[in-house]
Motif scaffolding. Structure first.
Motif, PDB file in Angstrom:
ATOM      1  N   GLN A 108      28.568 -26.611  41.133  1.00 43.67           N
ATOM      2  CA  GLN A 108      27.871 -27.440  42.116  1.00 43.67           C
ATOM      3  C   GLN A 108      26.360 -27.296  41.968  1.00 43.67           C
ATOM      4  N   VAL A 109      25.900 -26.080  41.736  1.00 44.43           N
ATOM      5  CA  VAL A 109      24.471 -25.851  41.544  1.00 44.43           C
ATOM      6  C   VAL A 109      23.972 -26.597  40.312  1.00 44.43           C
ATOM      7  N   GLN A 110      24.733 -26.536  39.239  1.00 46.74           N
ATOM      8  CA  GLN A 110      24.355 -27.231  38.014  1.00 46.74           C
ATOM      9  C   GLN A 110      24.321 -28.741  38.233  1.00 46.74           C
ATOM     10  N   GLU A 111      25.290 -29.256  38.958  1.00 46.46           N
ATOM     11  CA  GLU A 111      25.325 -30.695  39.235  1.00 46.46           C
ATOM     12  C   GLU A 111      24.149 -31.098  40.116  1.00 46.46           C
ATOM     13  N   ARG A 112      23.817 -30.230  41.040  1.00 47.17           N
ATOM     14  CA  ARG A 112      22.675 -30.488  41.929  1.00 47.17           C
ATOM     15  C   ARG A 112      21.371 -30.543  41.121  1.00 47.17           C
ATOM     16  N   ALA A 115      21.207 -33.761  39.163  1.00 41.95           N
ATOM     17  CA  ALA A 115      20.890 -34.906  40.011  1.00 41.95           C
ATOM     18  C   ALA A 115      19.407 -34.930  40.361  1.00 41.95           C
ATOM     19  N   MET A 116      18.854 -33.764  40.658  1.00 37.80           N
ATOM     20  CA  MET A 116      17.430 -33.680  40.970  1.00 37.80           C
ATOM     21  C   MET A 116      16.586 -34.115  39.780  1.00 37.80           C
ATOM     22  N   ALA A 117      16.982 -33.675  38.592  1.00 32.05           N
ATOM     23  CA  ALA A 117      16.236 -34.038  37.387  1.00 32.05           C
ATOM     24  C   ALA A 117      16.321 -35.528  37.111  1.00 32.05           C
ATOM     25  N   GLN A 118      17.491 -36.098  37.323  1.00 39.16           N
ATOM     26  CA  GLN A 118      17.663 -37.532  37.098  1.00 39.16           C
ATOM     27  C   GLN A 118      16.792 -38.342  38.040  1.00 39.16           C
ATOM     28  N   GLN A 119      16.757 -37.939  39.295  1.00 40.63           N
ATOM     29  CA  GLN A 119      15.957 -38.662  40.287  1.00 40.63           C
ATOM     30  C   GLN A 119      14.464 -38.521  40.026  1.00 40.63           C
ATOM     31  N   GLY A 121      13.098 -38.206  37.066  1.00 39.74           N
ATOM     32  CA  GLY A 121      12.720 -38.780  35.793  1.00 39.74           C
ATOM     33  C   GLY A 121      12.743 -37.795  34.645  1.00 39.74           C
ATOM     34  N   GLY A 122      13.425 -36.662  34.859  1.00 36.58           N
ATOM     35  CA  GLY A 122      13.527 -35.669  33.798  1.00 36.58           C
ATOM     36  C   GLY A 122      13.353 -34.263  34.326  1.00 36.58           C
ATOM     37  N   VAL A 123      13.784 -33.290  33.537  1.00 34.39           N
ATOM     38  CA  VAL A 123      13.708 -31.900  33.961  1.00 34.39           C
ATOM     39  C   VAL A 123      12.255 -31.467  34.168  1.00 34.39           C
ATOM     40  N   ARG A 124      11.396 -31.826  33.238  1.00 38.71           N
ATOM     41  CA  ARG A 124       9.997 -31.413  33.334  1.00 38.71           C
ATOM     42  C   ARG A 124       9.349 -31.966  34.600  1.00 38.71           C
ATOM     43  N   GLN A 125       9.598 -33.247  34.884  1.00 38.42           N
ATOM     44  CA  GLN A 125       9.025 -33.862  36.082  1.00 38.42           C
ATOM     45  C   GLN A 125       9.566 -33.219  37.348  1.00 38.42           C
ATOM     46  N   MET A 126      10.853 -32.887  37.331  1.00 39.11           N
ATOM     47  CA  MET A 126      11.461 -32.251  38.492  1.00 39.11           C
ATOM     48  C   MET A 126      10.849 -30.881  38.745  1.00 39.11           C
ATOM     49  N   ARG A 127      10.699 -30.093  37.698  1.00 39.41           N
ATOM     50  CA  ARG A 127      10.132 -28.762  37.854  1.00 39.41           C
ATOM     51  C   ARG A 127       8.683 -28.822  38.329  1.00 39.41           C
ATOM     52  N   LEU A 128       7.938 -29.780  37.789  1.00 41.66           N
ATOM     53  CA  LEU A 128       6.540 -29.912  38.186  1.00 41.66           C
ATOM     54  C   LEU A 128       6.424 -30.326  39.650  1.00 41.66           C
ATOM     55  N   ARG A 140      13.134 -20.522  39.389  1.00 44.20           N
ATOM     56  CA  ARG A 140      13.803 -20.461  40.690  1.00 44.20           C
ATOM     57  C   ARG A 140      14.428 -21.791  41.092  1.00 44.20           C
ATOM     58  N   VAL A 141      14.486 -22.734  40.182  1.00 43.23           N
ATOM     59  CA  VAL A 141      15.042 -24.053  40.506  1.00 43.23           C
ATOM     60  C   VAL A 141      16.518 -23.947  40.885  1.00 43.23           C
ATOM     61  N   ALA A 142      17.276 -23.135  40.162  1.00 44.15           N
ATOM     62  CA  ALA A 142      18.700 -22.974  40.485  1.00 44.15           C
ATOM     63  C   ALA A 142      18.874 -22.372  41.874  1.00 44.15           C
ATOM     64  N   ASP A 143      18.027 -21.401  42.214  1.00 42.66           N
ATOM     65  CA  ASP A 143      18.085 -20.807  43.552  1.00 42.66           C
ATOM     66  C   ASP A 143      17.786 -21.860  44.607  1.00 42.66           C
ATOM     67  N   SER A 144      16.814 -22.718  44.324  1.00 36.93           N
ATOM     68  CA  SER A 144      16.450 -23.785  45.244  1.00 36.93           C
ATOM     69  C   SER A 144      17.604 -24.762  45.433  1.00 36.93           C
ATOM     70  N   ALA A 145      18.271 -25.102  44.337  1.00 36.37           N
ATOM     71  CA  ALA A 145      19.414 -26.016  44.422  1.00 36.37           C
ATOM     72  C   ALA A 145      20.533 -25.410  45.260  1.00 36.37           C
ATOM     73  N   ARG A 146      20.789 -24.120  45.082  1.00 36.59           N
ATOM     74  CA  ARG A 146      21.821 -23.446  45.870  1.00 36.59           C
ATOM     75  C   ARG A 146      21.464 -23.448  47.358  1.00 36.59           C
ATOM     76  N   THR A 147      20.199 -23.197  47.659  1.00 36.11           N
ATOM     77  CA  THR A 147      19.756 -23.219  49.049  1.00 36.11           C
ATOM     78  C   THR A 147      19.987 -24.587  49.669  1.00 36.11           C
ATOM     79  N   ASP A 148      19.614 -25.638  48.946  1.00 33.06           N
ATOM     80  CA  ASP A 148      19.829 -26.997  49.447  1.00 33.06           C
ATOM     81  C   ASP A 148      21.293 -27.234  49.779  1.00 33.06           C
ATOM     82  N   LEU A 149      22.172 -26.823  48.879  1.00 29.93           N
ATOM     83  CA  LEU A 149      23.599 -27.045  49.074  1.00 29.93           C
ATOM     84  C   LEU A 149      24.135 -26.242  50.255  1.00 29.93           C
TER      85      LEU A 149
END
Length: 225
Positions: A108-112, A115-119, A121-128, A140-149
């Protein structure tokens, strides 16, 4: 970062990094040498906190030129205190979610994340975007995704409507976090403020970098604070 035509909802992911009435007696240096906070049996050391802050500063410096880096520092002057509150919040949220029977799988974290990266426009844009808007370092992006879920799962399980602006509709969510805080005996070193999620989450001056836009894993609709 998300599509404007998506449904927006408020999901508050942490409380104030400002002074509020403490839940417990503050943990001075004499009581907990080297501790920034104690959450249940988990001791967050000053060194651990400094490492988390340095992750953000290093990422900011790598992503900007000198002038932009100075501006980033100026905008995040309370980064250390906010980071600690975020670290405490994640632990309290995890306890509240567990108490409610909410679990989040690695898949679920990976899917999250995907989805964030897709929205974005890419992994780099999401991280920035996460770095610039919420002071979340790339590692800490994975930790952030888990928190959201966990936020979304807990809100759904306890019957909280985080889309509503009504405190009554959101109350079950905050009640669950307040109960978890009491169970864990959250205790902050006073140099980093105090912790009282029940009293500080609704204050106008309690805005923090963890008021994040999150997306429902079921509908793909946008949610925002």
């Amino acid at each position: 970062m998300h599509r404007r035509n998506s449904r927006r909802t408020a999901l508050v992911l942490a409380t104030a990094a400002v002074a509020a009435v403490p839940l417990l007696t503050a943990c001075g240096d004499n009581a907990h040498p080297g501790a920034a906070a104690v959450v249940g049996s988990d001791r967050i050391t000053v060194s651990q906190l400094e490492n988390r802050v340095n992750e953000v500063r290093d990422a900011q410096q790598a992503a900007t030129d000198d002038q932009q880096y100075e501006q980033a520092i100026a905008k995040s002057g309370s980064l250390t205190r906010n980071t600690l509150h975020s670290m405490v919040f994640d632990r309290v949220l995890h306890r509240a979610a567990a108490d409610a029977g909410v679990t989040v799988s690695r898949r679920q974290v990976q899917e999250r994340e995907a989805a964030m990266a897709q929205q974005a426009g890419g992994v780099r844009q999401m991280r920035l975007a996460l770095l610039q808007q919420y002071n979340i370092a790339p590692e800490r992006v994975a930790d952030s995704a888990r928190t959201d879920l966990e936020v979304m799962g807990l809100a759904q399980t306890v019957g909280a409507n985080m889309q509503s602006q009504s405190e009554a509709d959101q109350a079950p969510f905050w009640k669950a976090l307040d109960q978890a805080s009491k169970e864990l005996n959250v205790d902050l070193n006073p140099r980093y403020g105090t912790w009282d999620i029940a009293k500080s989450h609704g204050r106008a001056d309690a805005k923090t970098p963890w008021v994040r836009e999150v997306t429902s894993p079921k509908t793909g609709d946008e949610q925002t604070a």
